[in-house]
Design a protein around this motif. Sequence first.
Motif, PDB file in Angstrom:
ATOM      1  N   ILE A   1      -0.845  -6.493  -4.063  1.00 16.70           N
ATOM      2  CA  ILE A   1       0.221  -5.766  -3.420  1.00 16.70           C
ATOM      3  C   ILE A   1       0.098  -5.356  -2.076  1.00 16.70           C
ATOM      4  CG2 ILE A   1       1.603  -3.569  -3.893  1.00 16.70           C
ATOM      5  CD1 ILE A   1       1.929  -5.649  -6.043  1.00 16.70           C
ATOM      6  N   GLY A   2      -1.090  -4.893  -1.597  1.00 15.02           N
ATOM      7  CA  GLY A   2      -1.537  -4.671  -0.349  1.00 15.02           C
ATOM      8  C   GLY A   2      -1.032  -5.808   0.577  1.00 15.02           C
ATOM      9  N   ALA A   3      -1.800  -6.773   0.247  1.00 15.65           N
ATOM     10  CA  ALA A   3      -1.360  -8.006   1.214  1.00 15.65           C
ATOM     11  C   ALA A   3       0.188  -8.266   1.244  1.00 15.65           C
ATOM     12  CB  ALA A   3      -2.176  -9.197   0.614  1.00 15.65           C
ATOM     13  N   TRP A   4       0.656  -8.193  -0.069  1.00 17.85           N
ATOM     14  CA  TRP A   4       2.321  -8.216  -0.056  1.00 17.85           C
ATOM     15  C   TRP A   4       3.103  -7.517   0.666  1.00 17.85           C
ATOM     16  CZ3 TRP A   4       5.381  -8.001  -5.366  1.00 17.85           C
ATOM     17  CH2 TRP A   4       6.633  -8.607  -5.188  1.00 17.85           C
ATOM     18  N   ALA A   5       2.349  -6.101   0.836  1.00 14.83           N
ATOM     19  CA  ALA A   5       3.267  -5.209   1.854  1.00 14.83           C
ATOM     20  C   ALA A   5       2.992  -5.477   3.304  1.00 14.83           C
ATOM     21  CB  ALA A   5       2.932  -3.905   1.203  1.00 14.83           C
ATOM     22  N   GLY A   6       1.622  -5.551   3.459  1.00 14.13           N
ATOM     23  CA  GLY A   6       1.225  -5.808   4.891  1.00 14.13           C
ATOM     24  C   GLY A   6       1.051  -4.516   5.505  1.00 14.13           C
ATOM     25  N   SER A   7       0.405  -4.319   6.779  1.00 17.82           N
ATOM     26  CA  SER A   7      -0.278  -3.201   7.345  1.00 17.82           C
ATOM     27  C   SER A   7       1.058  -2.508   8.064  1.00 17.82           C
ATOM     28  CB  SER A   7      -1.145  -3.610   8.429  1.00 17.82           C
ATOM     29  OG  SER A   7      -0.687  -4.435   9.324  1.00 17.82           O
ATOM     30  N   SER A   8       2.097  -3.040   8.584  1.00 20.57           N
ATOM     31  CA  SER A   8       3.165  -2.706   9.091  1.00 20.57           C
ATOM     32  C   SER A   8       4.225  -1.620   8.125  1.00 20.57           C
ATOM     33  CB  SER A   8       4.011  -3.551   9.916  1.00 20.57           C
ATOM     34  OG  SER A   8       4.525  -4.729   9.028  1.00 20.57           O
ATOM     35  N   HIS A   9       4.041  -2.009   6.798  1.00 22.26           N
ATOM     36  CA  HIS A   9       5.028  -1.519   5.811  1.00 22.26           C
ATOM     37  C   HIS A   9       3.752  -0.465   4.736  1.00 22.26           C
ATOM     38  CE1 HIS A   9       7.390  -4.768   7.167  1.00 22.26           C
ATOM     39  NE2 HIS A   9       8.456  -4.011   6.999  1.00 22.26           N
ATOM     40  N   GLY A  10       2.811  -0.012   5.281  1.00 24.50           N
ATOM     41  CA  GLY A  10       2.185   0.876   4.565  1.00 24.50           C
ATOM     42  C   GLY A  10       1.216   0.171   3.338  1.00 24.50           C
ATOM     43  N   GLY A  11       0.862  -0.870   3.953  1.00 20.36           N
ATOM     44  CA  GLY A  11       0.084  -1.837   2.538  1.00 20.36           C
ATOM     45  C   GLY A  11      -1.199  -1.026   2.062  1.00 20.36           C
ATOM     46  N   VAL A  12      -1.727  -0.156   2.775  1.00 19.33           N
ATOM     47  CA  VAL A  12      -3.077   0.396   2.186  1.00 19.33           C
ATOM     48  C   VAL A  12      -2.446   1.404   1.256  1.00 19.33           C
ATOM     49  CG1 VAL A  12      -4.677   2.320   2.906  1.00 19.33           C
ATOM     50  CG2 VAL A  12      -4.408   0.216   4.395  1.00 19.33           C
ATOM     51  N   ILE A  13      -1.664   2.165   1.324  1.00 20.24           N
ATOM     52  CA  ILE A  13      -1.126   3.567   0.412  1.00 20.24           C
ATOM     53  C   ILE A  13      -0.425   2.405  -0.817  1.00 20.24           C
ATOM     54  CG2 ILE A  13       0.401   5.000  -0.180  1.00 20.24           C
ATOM     55  CD1 ILE A  13      -1.947   5.906   1.554  1.00 20.24           C
ATOM     56  N   ALA A  14       0.250   1.369  -0.466  1.00 20.62           N
ATOM     57  CA  ALA A  14       0.977   0.740  -1.374  1.00 20.62           C
ATOM     58  C   ALA A  14      -0.272   0.237  -2.391  1.00 20.62           C
ATOM     59  CB  ALA A  14       1.762  -0.529  -0.867  1.00 20.62           C
ATOM     60  N   GLY A  15      -1.152  -0.488  -1.843  1.00 17.07           N
ATOM     61  CA  GLY A  15      -2.172  -1.063  -2.652  1.00 17.07           C
ATOM     62  C   GLY A  15      -2.915  -0.201  -3.518  1.00 17.07           C
ATOM     63  N   LEU A  16      -3.197   1.070  -3.039  1.00 16.17           N
ATOM     64  CA  LEU A  16      -3.969   2.093  -3.847  1.00 16.17           C
ATOM     65  C   LEU A  16      -3.217   2.440  -4.716  1.00 16.17           C
ATOM     66  CD1 LEU A  16      -5.857   4.004  -0.823  1.00 16.17           C
ATOM     67  CD2 LEU A  16      -6.859   2.439  -2.569  1.00 16.17           C
ATOM     68  N   ALA A  17      -1.879   2.784  -4.565  1.00 14.39           N
ATOM     69  CA  ALA A  17      -0.968   3.240  -5.548  1.00 14.39           C
ATOM     70  C   ALA A  17      -0.602   2.314  -6.561  1.00 14.39           C
ATOM     71  CB  ALA A  17       0.461   3.568  -4.917  1.00 14.39           C
ATOM     72  N   ALA A  18      -0.700   1.072  -6.506  1.00 12.75           N
ATOM     73  CA  ALA A  18      -0.572   0.071  -7.240  1.00 12.75           C
ATOM     74  C   ALA A  18      -1.889  -0.151  -8.208  1.00 12.75           C
ATOM     75  CB  ALA A  18      -0.140  -1.395  -6.695  1.00 12.75           C
ATOM     76  N   CYS A  19      -2.861  -0.009  -7.529  1.00 12.01           N
ATOM     77  CA  CYS A  19      -4.381   0.049  -8.047  1.00 12.01           C
ATOM     78  C   CYS A  19      -4.171   1.032  -9.523  1.00 12.01           C
ATOM     79  CB  CYS A  19      -5.229   0.399  -7.308  1.00 12.01           C
ATOM     80  SG  CYS A  19      -7.022   0.667  -7.998  1.00 12.01           S
ATOM     81  N   GLY A  20      -3.521   2.363  -8.954  1.00 14.44           N
ATOM     82  CA  GLY A  20      -3.544   3.438 -10.036  1.00 14.44           C
ATOM     83  C   GLY A  20      -2.652   3.086 -11.237  1.00 14.44           C
ATOM     84  N   VAL A  21      -1.543   2.384 -11.022  1.00 14.27           N
ATOM     85  CA  VAL A  21      -0.710   2.040 -12.017  1.00 14.27           C
ATOM     86  C   VAL A  21      -1.386   1.368 -12.901  1.00 14.27           C
ATOM     87  CG1 VAL A  21       1.580   0.988 -12.495  1.00 14.27           C
ATOM     88  CG2 VAL A  21       1.330   2.521 -10.415  1.00 14.27           C
ATOM     89  N   MET A  22      -1.871  -0.023 -12.379  1.00 15.20           N
ATOM     90  CA  MET A  22      -2.590  -0.923 -13.010  1.00 15.20           C
ATOM     91  C   MET A  22      -3.761  -0.559 -13.888  1.00 15.20           C
ATOM     92  SD  MET A  22      -2.098  -4.132 -13.978  1.00 15.20           S
ATOM     93  CE  MET A  22      -1.449  -5.043 -12.665  1.00 15.20           C
ATOM     94  N   MET A  23      -4.597   0.532 -13.199  1.00 19.47           N
ATOM     95  CA  MET A  23      -5.858   1.031 -14.035  1.00 19.47           C
ATOM     96  C   MET A  23      -5.273   1.654 -14.918  1.00 19.47           C
ATOM     97  SD  MET A  23      -8.530   1.684 -11.153  1.00 19.47           S
ATOM     98  CE  MET A  23      -9.794   2.480 -12.306  1.00 19.47           C
ATOM     99  N   ASN A  24      -4.345   2.484 -14.950  1.00 17.59           N
ATOM    100  CA  ASN A  24      -3.862   3.420 -16.070  1.00 17.59           C
ATOM    101  C   ASN A  24      -3.425   2.702 -17.196  1.00 17.59           C
ATOM    102  OD1 ASN A  24      -3.508   6.861 -15.555  1.00 17.59           O
ATOM    103  ND2 ASN A  24      -3.339   5.795 -13.649  1.00 17.59           N
ATOM    104  N   ILE A  25      -2.766   1.653 -17.053  1.00 14.36           N
ATOM    105  CA  ILE A  25      -2.190   0.860 -18.086  1.00 14.36           C
ATOM    106  C   ILE A  25      -3.233  -0.085 -18.914  1.00 14.36           C
ATOM    107  CG2 ILE A  25      -0.654  -0.977 -18.825  1.00 14.36           C
ATOM    108  CD1 ILE A  25       1.035  -0.459 -16.596  1.00 14.36           C
ATOM    109  N   VAL A  26      -4.185  -0.514 -18.042  1.00 13.92           N
ATOM    110  CA  VAL A  26      -5.341  -1.624 -18.925  1.00 13.92           C
ATOM    111  C   VAL A  26      -6.136  -0.618 -19.547  1.00 13.92           C
ATOM    112  CG1 VAL A  26      -4.245  -3.331 -17.630  1.00 13.92           C
ATOM    113  CG2 VAL A  26      -6.420  -1.910 -16.832  1.00 13.92           C
TER     114      VAL A  26
END
Length: 585
Positions: A354-379
Amino acid sequence: MAQSRSEERVVNNNNNGFESIDDGGFGSYLFGMSKRVADQSSDTSDYKNPSLGWIIAFLFVVSFLGLFSVVPLRKIMVIDFKLTYPSGTATAHLINSFHTPQGAKLAKKQVKVLGKFFSLSFLWGFFQWFYTASDDCGFQAFPTLGLKAFENKFFFDFSAIYVGVGMICPYIINISVLLGGILSWGVMWPLIKNKEGDWYPKGLGESSLHGIQGYRVFIAIAMILGDGLYNFVKVLSHTFLGLYTQIRDKQKENVLPVAGQDSPSTPQLSYDDERRTQVFLKDQIPTWFAIGAYVAIAAISTATLPHIFHQLKWYYIIVIYLVAPTLAFCNAYGCGLTDWSLASTYGKLAIFTIGAWAGSSHGGVIAGLAACGVMMNIVSTASDLMQDFKTGYLTLASPRSMFVSQIIGTTMGCIISPSVFWIFYKAFPDLGTHKSEYPAPYAIVYRNMAILGVQGFKTLPQNCLLLCYIFFGSAILINLIKDCLGKRGRFIPLPMAMAIPFYLGSYFAIDMCVGSLILFVWEKVNKAKADAFGPAVASGLICGDGIWTLPASILALAGVKPPICMKFLSRATNAKVDTFLTVSG
């Protein structure tokens, strides 16, 4: 803190346990979004500071999905496939043992021992507080091995928590952590520091990721990723092999296991197993209800999360929720075979994709960390729930009651866990920094993983990438050798455990080894008592010192400061201080 379970799994019989599961992200991805952690990284522009409101809202919209994702598969996993779920089985045997005359008597003694060491640990934490008036004061800064060793993070800091953890962890984990500390702070970092001005610019300080800190953080990440990748492939191959075997056996019987249907004909079951199966199947949780609830919560979450994290677009979330049930099944099935949850690995996968998909110019760091939280909670929640279903199956507990209890516990955790974190965050301004009593190492690790996924390798200092490749490959090779040797491989250190002190230092490893030494001597003197009361003593030490941090936080919020600073100086420095005080006087 995991909001879906009351206990934190400190360690299993494998190295994944050392990276404790933190579904709420208070010590990892969520705290990694904060400016406090961002200031320690190479990307300080993309951050989101913690706030009690949005943290609670975030947990409410992501924490329940994992519960509903595997409910339709509970019969397949527990009865048809007869998966072991070692932790759930061990818990069930422990609970059943309490309901025997001998077990009840032993349990009473264990509770007394736990209470005694809880009180001692709490009072020890209270006593230490009086000597911590400022930074580097108190017993936690006691140079037990000398001042030079103290500068390189080698000292015993009198932490009851880590001594207790050392008594619980297998010996190989404690030794691995100590070896990692010796390799990094005793050998590598002093050698790399000698390259200052050659490999990296002079004068960057200890905390710059473009200097020595970059080597510490990214080499640790490389080891963690190498270890994670190896075990991901290993567990996934076990999962698919086991699944193939199960399906092949069912096909031989011309019957496939389907949720909501009776189990196919099997060999004669014992009376106990028949009774367990009857109770387990009595309170059905309708499949349509579980699927409908998952879709409804996913829809609410997809609409809500972009308002909490504007960097996390709605179509990123939909992709995660489409993939998550499959990964949740793989994680739950693999956990049933090996007792190994790969939740953190799936979370890291989300960070990079998700971080690479979003890219640095579109807040990829926060997007990647938030996606990590969503995925970790589920699995993670999915595998935890199946462990609990296995425990319920063996203890004749109602599955519906257990599921409702999980929902209630998750609801409470979504409020209580953020509130406790918020107290810590407000009470300790240095929380999450490398000099803090609570450094939160995984917060900086997860953030830098996100930066690495977004920006690539250009952020690394010279020769750091080469060293990362070496340690990444070494982690895989060590695990491979360990598995090939079988039982003889139990003496080979664990790369995941070795990686932690690369960033933090060896002080907690020394504490843990002291705990191991106490348990080892106790087992030599009286093994029966050590086996019976060792976990109770360790739990008391951990809980007492841990609970003390709440009053300490409240005192800090109220502006009450310790009255004394106990600090240790070299003889030369002490002479200078005495001279200065004499002249000033």
